[in-house]
Scaffold this active site. Structure first.
Site, PDB file in Angstrom:
ATOM      1  N   ASP A 146      -0.256  10.019   3.831  1.00 25.56           N
ATOM      2  CA  ASP A 146       0.458   8.918   3.172  1.00 25.56           C
ATOM      3  C   ASP A 146      -0.390   7.659   3.342  1.00 25.56           C
ATOM      4  O   ASP A 146      -0.076   6.783   4.136  1.00 25.56           O
ATOM      5  CB  ASP A 146       1.850   8.744   3.786  1.00 25.56           C
ATOM      6  CG  ASP A 146       2.670   7.690   3.050  1.00 25.56           C
ATOM      7  OD1 ASP A 146       2.218   7.217   1.995  1.00 25.56           O
ATOM      8  OD2 ASP A 146       3.745   7.324   3.541  1.00 25.56           O
ATOM      9  N   ILE A 147      -1.459   7.608   2.610  1.00 27.44           N
ATOM     10  CA  ILE A 147      -2.480   6.579   2.796  1.00 27.44           C
ATOM     11  C   ILE A 147      -2.240   5.418   1.836  1.00 27.44           C
ATOM     12  O   ILE A 147      -2.382   5.565   0.617  1.00 27.44           O
ATOM     13  CB  ILE A 147      -3.890   7.164   2.602  1.00 27.44           C
ATOM     14  CG1 ILE A 147      -4.075   8.409   3.470  1.00 27.44           C
ATOM     15  CG2 ILE A 147      -4.938   6.110   2.904  1.00 27.44           C
ATOM     16  CD1 ILE A 147      -3.826   8.196   4.947  1.00 27.44           C
ATOM     17  N   GLU A 148      -1.877   4.274   2.397  1.00 21.46           N
ATOM     18  CA  GLU A 148      -1.530   3.113   1.581  1.00 21.46           C
ATOM     19  C   GLU A 148      -2.330   1.869   1.933  1.00 21.46           C
ATOM     20  O   GLU A 148      -2.248   0.858   1.225  1.00 21.46           O
ATOM     21  CB  GLU A 148      -0.031   2.811   1.734  1.00 21.46           C
ATOM     22  CG  GLU A 148       0.871   3.984   1.344  1.00 21.46           C
ATOM     23  CD  GLU A 148       2.345   3.677   1.533  1.00 21.46           C
ATOM     24  OE1 GLU A 148       2.719   2.488   1.481  1.00 21.46           O
ATOM     25  OE2 GLU A 148       3.129   4.626   1.734  1.00 21.46           O
ATOM     26  N   LEU A 149      -3.096   1.912   3.038  1.00 26.98           N
ATOM     27  CA  LEU A 149      -3.812   0.735   3.527  1.00 26.98           C
ATOM     28  C   LEU A 149      -5.280   1.057   3.773  1.00 26.98           C
ATOM     29  O   LEU A 149      -5.671   2.224   3.831  1.00 26.98           O
ATOM     30  CB  LEU A 149      -3.183   0.239   4.840  1.00 26.98           C
ATOM     31  CG  LEU A 149      -1.685  -0.056   4.850  1.00 26.98           C
ATOM     32  CD1 LEU A 149      -1.234  -0.372   6.271  1.00 26.98           C
ATOM     33  CD2 LEU A 149      -1.353  -1.210   3.916  1.00 26.98           C
TER      34      LEU A 149
END
Length: 297
Positions: free
Chosen positions: A148-151
């Site tokens: 869950d890569i958001e940054l």
């Protein structure tokens, strides 16, 4: 025999017509619901989530810090020692339990291919089938990792996926690799990683992005996005990600009745439709969302 054959042919034709028109969704149902758990103590234990018989996969969230040799597991109020026995209970009910890495807060990135290898080794030794004296959940072995890569940077997540998949060959059990990209295609953080074709499931977040979220005025936009995701990931099961309550996300909430009557007939036509993903167990408890839609998904 001639009349019976004719009647059978007519029946088959009728079923095909119904399926192609979208008025029958049973053929596309999977009954699978993935839910995220771990960000508030008031959502109850992991065991309680699995006792509900609502979910086929529960994703523990999140490992919020990783890379550069620094790691932080944030389960916001939950006791780590209680999670291990609960993981085993869930698995005894054939429910997959994964660990989500990343999320919307924290500090994480992969500086190099070597850094990706170090993170993969950390995940293997502390959460999967490896060995370490400091395993947060004891001898419980999680089923896999959710990206869950958001940054941060989008570099080297393809390397991380490859290293994690290598452990499937070395261990006695499969290491599941899943992802939770945003619905604009390709996802700016995970696009390169997803192109590896290594991900078993992809839980696309069709919320917080009005350009591809479902709503009355954007049915065509949603449908285009869904078809793009499913056609681009033929080897992956693609899940429809939704918030379980209006307050669970900034936008993109779909009422249960709308989901079952309008949205599922669209997504269940895809051969690699996998089910739905909900954010999160806490919000699902507040609204009863999964219970309302379980039979339709």
């Amino acid at each position: 025999m001639g009349k019976m054959a004719t009647l059978l042919a007519l029946a088959v034709t009728f079923c095909v017509l119904l399926s192609s028109s979208g008025t029958v969704v049973a053929a596309g149902k999977t009954g699978r619901i993935t839910v995220y758990w771990g960000q508030t103590a008031s959502e109850g234990s992991l065991r309680k989530a699995c006792e509900s018989n609502l979910y086929s996969t529960v994703i523990i969230s999140f490992l919020t810090n990783f890379g550069g040799g620094k790691y932080k597991l944030n389960l916001a109020g939950h006791s780590w020692s209680a999670v291990g026995p609960d993981v085993k209970y869930c698995q005894s009910k054939n429910i997959l339990v994964l660990l989500a890495i990343g999320g919307g807060i924290g500090k994480y990135s992969l500086a190099s291919k070597a850094d990706a290898k170090a993170v993969a080794d950390h995940l293997w030794d502390l959460y999967l089938g490896g060995r370490s004296k400091s395993r947060p959940f004891g001898n419980a072995v999680l089923d896999g990792i959710d990206f869950d890569i958001e940054l941060g940077s989008n570099k080297h997540y393809d390397d991380l996926a490859r290293y994690l998949k290598d452990y499937s060959k070395k261990g006695k059990r499969k290491v599941w690799i899943t992802a939770a990209p945003q619905c604009p295609f390709p996802d700016r953080m995970l696009g390169e990683a997803l192109r590896t074709g290594l991900f078993d499931r992809v839980h696309v977040q069709f919320y917080n992005n009005p350009v591809c979220s479902y709503r009355a005025g954007n049915v065509a936009g949603f449908t285009r996005a869904w078809k793009k995701w499913t056609s681009s990931l033929p080897k992956s099961s693609v899940y429809l990600g939704l918030p379980a309550a209006p307050r669970a996300a900034g936008s993109g909430y779909v009422k249960p009745a709308t989901l079952t009557s309008k949205l599922l007939p669209i997504v269940q036509r895809s051969k690699n439709y996998g089910g739905i993903m909900l954010w999160s167990r806490y919000w699902d408890l507040q609204t009863g969302y999964s219970k309302a839609v379980k039979r339709a998904v």
